[in-house]
Structures are given as structure tokens and as C-alpha cells.
Scaffold this motif. Sequence first.
Motif, short mmCIF file in Angstrom:
data_model
loop_
_atom_site.label_atom_id
_atom_site.label_comp_id
_atom_site.label_asym_id
_atom_site.label_seq_id
_atom_site.Cartn_x
_atom_site.Cartn_y
_atom_site.Cartn_z
N GLU A 199 41.47 38.62 44.43
CA GLU A 199 42.24 39.78 43.96
C GLU A 199 41.51 40.50 42.83
O GLU A 199 41.41 41.75 42.84
CB GLU A 199 43.61 39.30 43.48
CG GLU A 199 44.50 38.78 44.60
CD GLU A 199 45.77 38.13 44.08
OE1 GLU A 199 46.83 38.33 44.70
OE2 GLU A 199 45.71 37.43 43.05
N PHE A 214 38.52 42.40 44.12
CA PHE A 214 38.92 43.63 44.82
C PHE A 214 39.30 44.72 43.83
O PHE A 214 38.89 45.88 43.96
CB PHE A 214 40.09 43.33 45.76
CG PHE A 214 40.50 44.50 46.61
CD1 PHE A 214 39.89 44.74 47.83
CD2 PHE A 214 41.51 45.37 46.19
CE1 PHE A 214 40.27 45.82 48.61
CE2 PHE A 214 41.88 46.45 46.96
CZ PHE A 214 41.26 46.67 48.17
N TYR A 241 49.51 45.76 39.85
CA TYR A 241 49.43 44.86 41.01
C TYR A 241 50.14 43.54 40.75
O TYR A 241 51.04 43.15 41.51
CB TYR A 241 47.96 44.62 41.37
CG TYR A 241 47.79 43.62 42.49
CD1 TYR A 241 47.99 43.99 43.81
CD2 TYR A 241 47.45 42.29 42.21
CE1 TYR A 241 47.84 43.08 44.83
CE2 TYR A 241 47.29 41.37 43.23
CZ TYR A 241 47.49 41.77 44.54
OH TYR A 241 47.37 40.85 45.56
N LEU A 284 46.13 44.87 49.85
CA LEU A 284 45.69 43.59 49.29
C LEU A 284 46.87 42.64 49.13
O LEU A 284 46.78 41.44 49.46
CB LEU A 284 45.02 43.83 47.93
CG LEU A 284 44.62 42.57 47.15
CD1 LEU A 284 43.56 41.78 47.90
CD2 LEU A 284 44.12 42.96 45.75
#
Length: 359
Positions: A16, A19, A68, A148
Motif C-alpha cells: 500500500e 503504491f 486512504y 487499491l
Amino acid sequence: MKASHFTINRKYFRMEFGFIFFLSFAITLISDLEYSAYVQHNISKFSDDFGYRVVTESLALICYGIYYWGFLKVYVFRRSLLGVILCSLAFVILDHIFDKYVTNWILAHTDFISQAFRKRALDELSDPRIVFTFNYALISAIFPLTGLAFVVRSFSQDNELKTLKEQQLVSELNYLKAQLHPHFFFNTINNIYGLALKQSTDTAPMVARLGEMMRYILYEADQETVPLSREIAFLSGYIEVEKIRHQKGTNIQFDVQGILPEYRIEPLLLLPFIENAFKHGLEEETGNGFVHIVICQTDEDLTLQVSNSIPETAKGKAVAGIGIKNVRKRLDILYPGGYRLEMNDAPGTYEVTLILPNI
């Protein structure tokens, strides 16, 4: 629209973070390189605003991470479409406000940024207007980060499903072993009862052997695996008990070859085949019955071969009892498609061959 906690899983954190880091830095860097090469016709020009990019993309990394892990992933895992939409809408608005006041203030007061960019930051900071645009935020952040989150959720679900299946297999194995214990004790106690009725002097030694076997079953057989040498010692004790019962007119052989000291096996896995041989091969035998058992191990596999006589009175009868049905299920769970079990009913002889891989 309140997220309960940051959903950071160490197992997926590197993926994560990598990314999000790529989203924050690498895409911008690639864009600057392309602009310098194709528009300015000088690829080294991208370094003119390098300090500016370091600051803005570092702040973007922080904002993307909060968005996120703090909100988007929470709602994706909860399968809350409304939560995803609302937190994404809030992200666009707050990100513009953050860029307007926080990012521009930092840019304006950072010494290693060029004067031109510092002046532009001051101009934007003094401008009272805020223009909210959604298209760029959707393409550059929201859609990639949402994707994601869904990928990570899919991986998590696969792992949870795998863990659940493993737990179910363990539960089933424990259930099957629990079935085996009373079945074994029932048969052995019947043997002791038969000797007691005859007032045999072998009753006491047989009870002592049973005590040793019970100790193994109660204190060792509940483990996931045991050393094969320990399992063979238990089988040897069981065979000695059967030798006491069938002293006359029978041929009982037990041969062990090439056992690897480090090899481990699921406890009580071989017993039903040996128990079955004595039950159906010698129980009704009045002549010269036999039970021959060979356990042989090589570098590739472990082989159990059991052969027993078939009394005339037992011909045509099924020889696979509860224990054999039980062990078939256990083998299917422990070695799915990886073991070989052959049962042959030849004239006067019943043979079983079990081959297990050395894993």
C-alpha cells in the motif's frame, strides 16, 4: 461520516505504501520529465522545480495516506458505498483547502524553493478565491486508491477464507480422532474381557500395555504431528497385545525399515489398518492365520503394507470397518490427492498398501 480507526495491516502495508508513494512522487516525476523533454526540449529543465515537487508531493503523500488508511479503506472494507462517496467528496474539498492555505504557506516559507515558485505560492495564498475541481482528483487519487483498497480487501478475504478452511479441517481432524479413540479402546477392552473370562495369566500384562497406549493417546496423540518413531513404538505395543491374544496357530510379523529420525506423522493414522487386519484376519481364524505388517521409509515416501489371512467363515464379508472409513477421510484432508491407498482381496488374503509422501 466517521471512520472508527486507521485500517493498517502490516501484511499489506508495504504494498500500500509503495503504491501511494508511486502515486505521489513517481507519476509527477514522469510527467515533469515528459514535459521537459517534449515541450521545453530540454530534459534537464525538470530540475528547476525539483524542490517544489519534493514539498508538494511529500504533502500529497501525507494527505493520500490519511485519506486512504483513515477513511477510504475503512468504508471499502465495510462495503459502504455511501461512505466511500462521502469521504471521497470530503477529500476533494479538504485537499483543495489544504493546498490553498497549508501547501502554499509552506512553499512560500521554504528557502530551497526557487523565488518564482515562492512568489506564485504567495500570490495564490493572498487570492481569496478557491476553485474546486474534481476531475484531476478522481483520476490521480480517488480511483487509484479506491482500486487499491478493493484489491487489498480481496486479498484479505482470500486469506480469511483460507484460514477458515484450515480451522474447519483442524476441527474435522479433531472430530475424526475423537471418534477413533473410543473405537480403539472399545476393541482393546473387549480383548481384555475375553482374556479375563478365561482367567488368563496374560490379563495383567495386557492391562499394563493398554495403560501405556492410553498414556500415548491422552498426552501425545492430541498434537498435530508426532515423531514417526514414537508412533511406531505405540503400534509395536498394540501388536504385542495382539500377540498375547493370538498365541497359538498364528503368524504375526512386524517389520520396520529405514525410518528417518526427523520425520513426523499425524498420530494414530496407521493404526486402523493394523487394527483391521487383526480384527478380520484372526478374530475368527481357527487354523494357521497370519498378519504381516511392514513399515518402510525411503527418501521419497513412507509405505505401510499390511496383509492378513481371510478365514473361511469371513469370505465374502466386508473387511473395512469404522476405523478404515475414518482414516480415509483423514487422509483426504491431510494429503489431498497426494497419497495412494490400495486394498486387494486375493484368494485367502487381504492386502492393504498405503503410500504417503515425505512432506
